[in-house]
Design a protein around this motif. Structure first.
Motif, short mmCIF file in Angstrom:
data_model
loop_
_atom_site.label_atom_id
_atom_site.label_comp_id
_atom_site.label_asym_id
_atom_site.label_seq_id
_atom_site.Cartn_x
_atom_site.Cartn_y
_atom_site.Cartn_z
N UNK A 70 0.81 -1.22 0.00
CA UNK A 70 0.00 0.00 0.00
C UNK A 70 0.84 1.27 0.00
N UNK A 71 0.17 2.37 -0.36
CA UNK A 71 0.79 3.69 -0.25
C UNK A 71 -0.28 4.62 0.32
N UNK A 72 -0.03 5.11 1.54
CA UNK A 72 -0.97 6.04 2.17
C UNK A 72 -0.37 7.44 2.19
N UNK A 73 -1.19 8.41 2.57
CA UNK A 73 -0.65 9.75 2.81
C UNK A 73 0.14 9.70 4.11
N UNK A 74 1.06 10.66 4.34
CA UNK A 74 1.81 10.66 5.61
C UNK A 74 0.86 10.75 6.82
N UNK A 75 -0.25 11.47 6.67
CA UNK A 75 -1.19 11.59 7.77
C UNK A 75 -1.84 10.25 8.08
N UNK A 76 -2.22 9.53 7.03
CA UNK A 76 -2.80 8.20 7.22
C UNK A 76 -1.74 7.24 7.78
N UNK A 77 -0.51 7.41 7.36
CA UNK A 77 0.58 6.57 7.83
C UNK A 77 0.73 6.67 9.34
N UNK B 231 -3.64 -0.18 6.09
CA UNK B 231 -3.01 0.38 4.89
C UNK B 231 -1.70 1.10 5.24
N UNK B 232 -1.68 1.79 6.39
CA UNK B 232 -0.46 2.45 6.83
C UNK B 232 0.59 1.44 7.24
N UNK B 233 0.17 0.39 7.93
CA UNK B 233 1.09 -0.67 8.36
C UNK B 233 1.66 -1.41 7.16
N UNK B 234 0.95 -1.34 6.04
CA UNK B 234 1.40 -2.03 4.83
C UNK B 234 2.05 -1.08 3.82
N UNK B 235 2.32 0.15 4.24
CA UNK B 235 3.04 1.09 3.37
C UNK B 235 4.53 0.81 3.57
N UNK B 236 5.15 0.18 2.56
CA UNK B 236 6.45 -0.46 2.77
C UNK B 236 7.60 0.47 3.13
N UNK B 237 7.65 1.64 2.48
CA UNK B 237 8.91 2.39 2.54
C UNK B 237 8.88 3.58 3.51
N UNK B 238 8.01 3.48 4.50
CA UNK B 238 8.03 4.47 5.56
C UNK B 238 7.08 5.64 5.34
#
Ligand SMILES: *[C@@H]1O[C@H](CO)[C@@H](O)[C@H](O)[C@H]1NC(C)=O
Ligand SMILES: *[C@@H]1O[C@H](CO)[C@@H](O)[C@H](O)[C@H]1NC(C)=O
Ligand SMILES: *[C@@H]1O[C@H](CO)[C@@H](O)[C@H](O)[C@H]1NC(C)=O
Length: 709
Positions: free
Chosen positions: A512-519, A525-532
């Motif tokens: 996944x790729x979330x916004x930084x706020x969602x991250x 989806x945030x937990x699955x955003x691979x690259x931080x």
């Protein structure tokens, strides 16, 4: 004879003069020409219909055992007058994969040479169905549940994708493209609304909905206005079929495609063309088709809003589709997309004019430096998955590999094998990925070889005033909107008004790729955003760069490092077919016969003495036919690719090698009364490994007129 000879000569002359017209008017600059060379093609990519874990829910034991809908690759090739071309390919898969792109481009280059189809001008995007056999990835993270790399899956996909592009290539003819867009409501909803709410209020206020309801459509005709194809994009997950399903299915988008195609090609010829209808994926990261929402299985009450749990229990909170079961939900969500596409297809009248361009670059997403709007410099991190990844979503509980108490017989030998080698995340990784609580530091896990891809393909096509953006993962609603706005603005700054189309799950999969706020919020989806936390910022910077590069009309000086080919390292612990046996019956015998008569609307059920479907994938063919007796012959009216049929394979005894196959046919209401039969086509493998074809047929049965009331 003579007459047809003259017609051939005449046709040849017309084609030559038409081509001549193109070739003489070569132009390097943008122009107003609205004639393109356009071709569509379709190829069967249905992998093993037995014993292979399905890609999507990462649920152990969810192994294929039959077919509801076949999986296809649908390709569109468009070239402008200078001959610059792009190939847009949409596959009924959970995700695209580096290894697929490598093998497809290799095959195409063997056929057409090195310059016609390349990594740069071929875009392979997935529909995100969760109902297909997995194993076609080279990185371990995505093939743990399949117990390693599955050659059969990969081969089926590569051959079907290549066929679809070859057919599109061969079918190219002069034609026009028309664009329109609309909104489709009530076919998607946000499954992480608490996360979406973390985005700034001013930003949210610009949009009516918390998922992207934009439905963008392209209609293609020949020079006489005859329709030859259609492509549309709409963001919604392919999870109408839930994690209890074991039949291969192209899910809601597949249903929409075959229904749209049937309007042009006829009921029976599913997957055969010539008309091709692509229902493409977009920024579907947080967008679910299970629009009736999540509720607690035990109490029927709403789940905890922030955590999607019921009394702390994750697996009790499940979202439901609008149908009475998953099949009906698939059909309803598919039909809503189909109907919207029909409506827009009639309306599409904005003529696309201008040249074709493309840009492409592989970037190492683990090592990007990003300059934010406020001037701060931030960095991306090596890949890692958080604990919330393991919890899963309301569309399917978390990756069962991490659950305690996996049922006996469902233990994953592959995971047991590698578990001991999982590293503890380094301090740098923990800091870089904060506030993610790291479960799997996949970027630091290199044993027995790489766990996750870090080289990410970024790609853009420009066709007149259309810009198609290949996003290598699942972008959430707001992430996609930010990318779209960025690109639109860059073009606007150059005085150009463009339609930006987000094509999700393109060229490789990277979760996944979330916004930084969602991250910061660290839901699934945030937990699955691979690259931080700055994953999206890095992509935004990159796509702004690509857009500028495209506008400069200069080739990118460095297309980036090539995808590595890891096939030599691949491991598989999944055994092949050992052998098949038929006891008390012969292979192909109907062991449960149909009734003598049926009415339209009823279900026919026949069971055959069977063998393992993995012995022959029947690509471009079928395991079953429904046939009607007409003028002294049997005519095929449906195959295993039709919605109304199901092919269900069942292993009776592993030891003895016996199995059976049930064929279901839900007789459509408009079925002609008459005499029918059902046939089954199989292949059995004997003890010394020899594979032999066989077939069987049910007894005949009648379909009567509908009773009148
Ligand atoms: C949305 O879909 C649901 C489920 O099919 C249906 O009950 C409802 O009436 C629909 N709402 C609207 C506004 O169409
Ligand atoms: C999946 O759908 C079936 C109906 O088709 C339903 O019985 C089952 O409860 C659903 N399971 C989950 C986990 O959603
Ligand atoms: C396209 O159709 C719309 C109505 O659907 C109309 O308002 C518009 O003027 C048409 N545009 C062109 C270029 O024909």
């Amino acid at each position: 004879m003579m007459k047809s000879f003259f017609i051939s000569i005449l046709t040849c002359w017309l084609i030559i003069s038409a081509n001549g017209k193109y070739l003489t008017k070569v132009s390097q600059t943008d122009n107003d020409n609205d004639v393109y060379q356009i071709g569509f093609g379709i190829g069967d990519i249905t992998g093993p219909a037995a014993e292979i874990n399905m890609m999507g829910y990462a649920k152990l034991g969810q192994n294929t055992r039959g077919i509801h809908l076949r999986l296809y690759s649908r390709a569109m090739v468009v070239a402008d007058q200078s001959g610059t071309r792009v190939a847009y390919v949409n596959v009924d898969l959970c995700g695209s994969a580096q290894i697929l792109k490598i093998l497809v481009v290799e095959e195409l280059q063997k056929i057409y040479g090195n310059d016609v189809y390349t990594h740069e001008n071929v875009l392979i995007s997935a529909t995100h169905t969760h109902a297909g056999p997995g194993g076609y990835f080279q990185y371990l993270l995505y093939i743990v549940t399949t117990e390693g790399y599955i050659k059969e899956s990969t081969h089926a996909i590569v051959s079907g994708v290549v066929k679809s592009i070859r057919d599109a290539h061969d079918n190219m003819e002069p034609g026009h493209m028309y664009y329109t867009e609309g909104t489709l409501t009530n076919a998607s909803s946000n499954r992480s609304p608490a996360s979406y709410l973390q985005n700034p209020e001013e930003e949210r206020a610009q949009y009516e909905h918390n998922t992207d309801k934009t439905f963008q459509l392209l209609k293609f005709t020949d020079l006489n206005g005859k329709p030859i194809g259609m492509v549309n994009w709409f963001a919604v997950h392919g999870v109408s079929m839930n994690n209890t399903n074991k039949l291969i299915s192209s899910d809601n988008k597949g249903y929409a495609s075959i229904t749209f195609e049937q309007d042009f090609n006829g009921y029976t010829n599913v997957g055969k063309g010539p008309f091709v209808a692509i229902f493409g994926q977009s920024n579907e990261g947080d967008s679910t088709p299970n629009i009736m929402g999540a509720r607690c299985l035990d109490t029927g009450k709403p789940c905890d809003f922030v955590h999607s749990t019921c009394n702390g229990k994750n697996e009790l909170c499940v979202a439901f589709g609008p149908g009475k079961d998953m099949f009906e939900s698939t059909k309803i969500i598919g039909e809503r997309q189909y109907l919207k596409a029909k409506e827009l297809f009639e309306k599409a009248n904005e003529t696309i004019k201008g040249d074709v361009h493309f840009v492409y670059q592989n970037i190492d997403m683990a090592k990007q430096t990003v300059t934010l709007d406020d001037g701060r410099e931030v960095k991306t991190c090596p890949a890692a998955l958080g604990f919330s990844f393991a919890a899963g979503t309301t569309d399917g509980e978390g990756a069962a590999i991490f659950h305690q108490g996996t049922k006996k017989g469902e233990e994953n030998k592959f995971f047991d094998f590698i578990r001991d080698f999982i590293l503890h995340p380094s301090k740098e990784l923990l800091e870089c990925q904060a506030p993610k609580a790291i479960l799997l530091p996949v970027g630091e896990m290199k044993f027995p070889y790489e766990w996750a891809p870090e080289l990410m393909p970024t790609q853009m096509f420009e066709i007149g005033n259309l810009v198609i953006v290949g996003l290598p993962g699942e972008f959430t609603t707001m992430s996609g909107r930010r990318i779209r706005n960025d690109i639109r603005k860059i073009y606007a700054d150059h005085g150009r008004d463009v339609h930006v189309i987000l094509s999700g799950l393109a060229n490789t999969y990277s979760n996944y790729i979330t916004t930084p706020e969602e991250y910061e919020f660290q839901r699934y989806e945030g937990g699955s955003t691979l690259f931080g936390p700055h994953t999206l910022d890095a992509y935004r910077q990159q796509f702004r760069y690509l857009a500028k590069q495209m506008l400069s009309r200069e080739k990118i000086s460095s297309p980036g490092p090539k995808f590595p080919n890891l096939l030599k390292k691949e491991i598989t612990l999944k055994p092949g077919v050992v052998y098949d046996a038929a006891i008390r019956h012969h292979f192909g015998d109907a062991i449960v016969q149909p009734k003598e008569t049926y009415h339209a609307g009823e279900r026919v059920e026949v069971k055959f003495c069977a063998a393992n479907p993995r012995n022959n994938l029947k690509l471009e063919k079928t395991y079953l036919t429904v046939e009607r007796y007409e003028n002294d012959e049997w005519i095929v009216v449906a195959t295993d690719a039709n919605w109304e049929t199901m092919f269900i394979w069942n292993r009776d005894s592993v030891l003895l090698g016996t199995s059976d196959a049930t064929v279901l046919w839900d007789i459509p209401l408009d079925t002609k009364p008459g005499l029918y039969r059902i046939r089954y086509f199989g292949d059995h493998k004997n003890i010394i490994g020899k594979i032999q074809e066989f077939e069987g047929a049910s007894r005949e049965f009648k379909v009567n007129e509908l009773p009148s009331f």
